[in-house]
Design a protein around this motif. Structure first.
Motif, PDB file in Angstrom:
ATOM      1  N   LYS A  45      -1.792  14.734  29.994  1.00  0.00           N
ATOM      2  CA  LYS A  45      -0.670  14.508  29.060  1.00  0.00           C
ATOM      3  C   LYS A  45       0.299  15.686  29.078  1.00  0.00           C
ATOM      4  O   LYS A  45       1.517  15.503  29.097  1.00  0.00           O
ATOM      5  CB  LYS A  45      -1.194  14.313  27.627  1.00  0.00           C
ATOM      6  CG  LYS A  45      -1.723  12.961  27.325  1.00  0.00           C
ATOM      7  CD  LYS A  45      -2.096  12.896  25.844  1.00  0.00           C
ATOM      8  CE  LYS A  45      -2.921  11.679  25.533  1.00  0.00           C
ATOM      9  NZ  LYS A  45      -3.393  11.703  24.137  1.00  0.00           N
ATOM     10  N   GLU A  71       2.296  15.599  32.303  1.00  0.00           N
ATOM     11  CA  GLU A  71       3.318  14.541  32.262  1.00  0.00           C
ATOM     12  C   GLU A  71       4.562  15.040  31.535  1.00  0.00           C
ATOM     13  O   GLU A  71       5.688  14.790  31.976  1.00  0.00           O
ATOM     14  CB  GLU A  71       2.774  13.286  31.577  1.00  0.00           C
ATOM     15  CG  GLU A  71       1.829  12.493  32.435  1.00  0.00           C
ATOM     16  CD  GLU A  71       1.238  11.282  31.722  1.00  0.00           C
ATOM     17  OE1 GLU A  71       1.197  10.218  32.342  1.00  0.00           O
ATOM     18  OE2 GLU A  71       0.822  11.419  30.555  1.00  0.00           O
ATOM     19  N   LYS A  72       4.369  15.743  30.445  1.00  0.00           N
ATOM     20  CA  LYS A  72       5.504  16.306  29.695  1.00  0.00           C
ATOM     21  C   LYS A  72       6.248  17.352  30.517  1.00  0.00           C
ATOM     22  O   LYS A  72       7.442  17.553  30.324  1.00  0.00           O
ATOM     23  CB  LYS A  72       5.014  16.939  28.386  1.00  0.00           C
ATOM     24  CG  LYS A  72       4.570  15.938  27.348  1.00  0.00           C
ATOM     25  CD  LYS A  72       4.059  16.647  26.115  1.00  0.00           C
ATOM     26  CE  LYS A  72       3.450  15.664  25.146  1.00  0.00           C
ATOM     27  NZ  LYS A  72       2.713  16.326  24.068  1.00  0.00           N
ATOM     28  N   GLU A  73       5.539  18.023  31.404  1.00  0.00           N
ATOM     29  CA  GLU A  73       6.159  19.041  32.253  1.00  0.00           C
ATOM     30  C   GLU A  73       6.861  18.427  33.461  1.00  0.00           C
ATOM     31  O   GLU A  73       7.420  19.144  34.281  1.00  0.00           O
ATOM     32  CB  GLU A  73       5.106  20.058  32.699  1.00  0.00           C
ATOM     33  CG  GLU A  73       4.584  20.895  31.550  1.00  0.00           C
ATOM     34  CD  GLU A  73       3.500  21.873  31.971  1.00  0.00           C
ATOM     35  OE1 GLU A  73       3.076  21.884  33.148  1.00  0.00           O
ATOM     36  OE2 GLU A  73       3.070  22.651  31.107  1.00  0.00           O
ATOM     37  N   ASN A  74       6.792  17.103  33.583  1.00  0.00           N
ATOM     38  CA  ASN A  74       7.507  16.364  34.623  1.00  0.00           C
ATOM     39  C   ASN A  74       7.076  16.764  36.040  1.00  0.00           C
ATOM     40  O   ASN A  74       7.906  16.957  36.921  1.00  0.00           O
ATOM     41  CB  ASN A  74       9.019  16.550  34.450  1.00  0.00           C
ATOM     42  CG  ASN A  74       9.799  15.394  35.035  1.00  0.00           C
ATOM     43  OD1 ASN A  74       9.290  14.288  35.188  1.00  0.00           O
ATOM     44  ND2 ASN A  74      11.042  15.643  35.383  1.00  0.00           N
TER      45      ASN A  74
END
Length: 142
Positions: free
Chosen positions: A90, A93-96
């Protein structure tokens, strides 16, 4: 589970301590050190204040390899490792990121499939252990 759970960044030293206990207790600590440990991000899952599971992330240009993912023996099979990996994914994912990958022991590949990591055709052996490279691609957000 009625435990106080927390995931946080931990020191290389804390990471090495758990790695050593879980992975290669009969080898010297130097054996479980990685050349890039000093630039990795190390995370620990704490249960009631005790580190139970660890994972080390090595990033290059949006591609992250996780290594030395381990849970103390007395906590194995209780879902703590899964909880740590799920939360790390997760975060990534936020860090792309573009891709997450690992060298998985062949007998553990079904565990990693639960996290949408796919097996590749890259197999190798280290010592008497067979490994397969597993990876997961992420959709880039602009």
């Amino acid at each position: 589970m009625n435990n106080n759970l927390e995931i946080k960044i931990i020191s290389t030293q804390d990471t090495l301590e758990i790695r050593h206990k879980v992975m290669w207790p009969n080898k010297p600590v130097k054996y479980i050190e990685l050349p890039d440990d000093n630039v990795a991000r190390h995370f620990g899952l704490f249960v009631n204040g005790e580190i139970t599971s660890i994972i080390s992330l090595f990033s290059i240009d949006g591609v992250v390899q996780f290594r030395k993912f381990a849970t103390l023996n007395k906590y194995q099979g209780l879902g703590f490792g899964s909880l740590l990996l799920k939360n790390i994914i997760k975060l990534l994912e936020k860090e792309n990121i573009k891709k997450l990958w690992c060298n998985a022991r062949v007998e553990k590949k079904n565990f990693y499939k639960n996290f949408n990591l796919k097996t590749t055709n890259k197999l190798f052996k280290k010592g008497n252990i067979e490994y397969v490279v597993m990876e997961r691609y992420f959709i880039q957000k602009n």
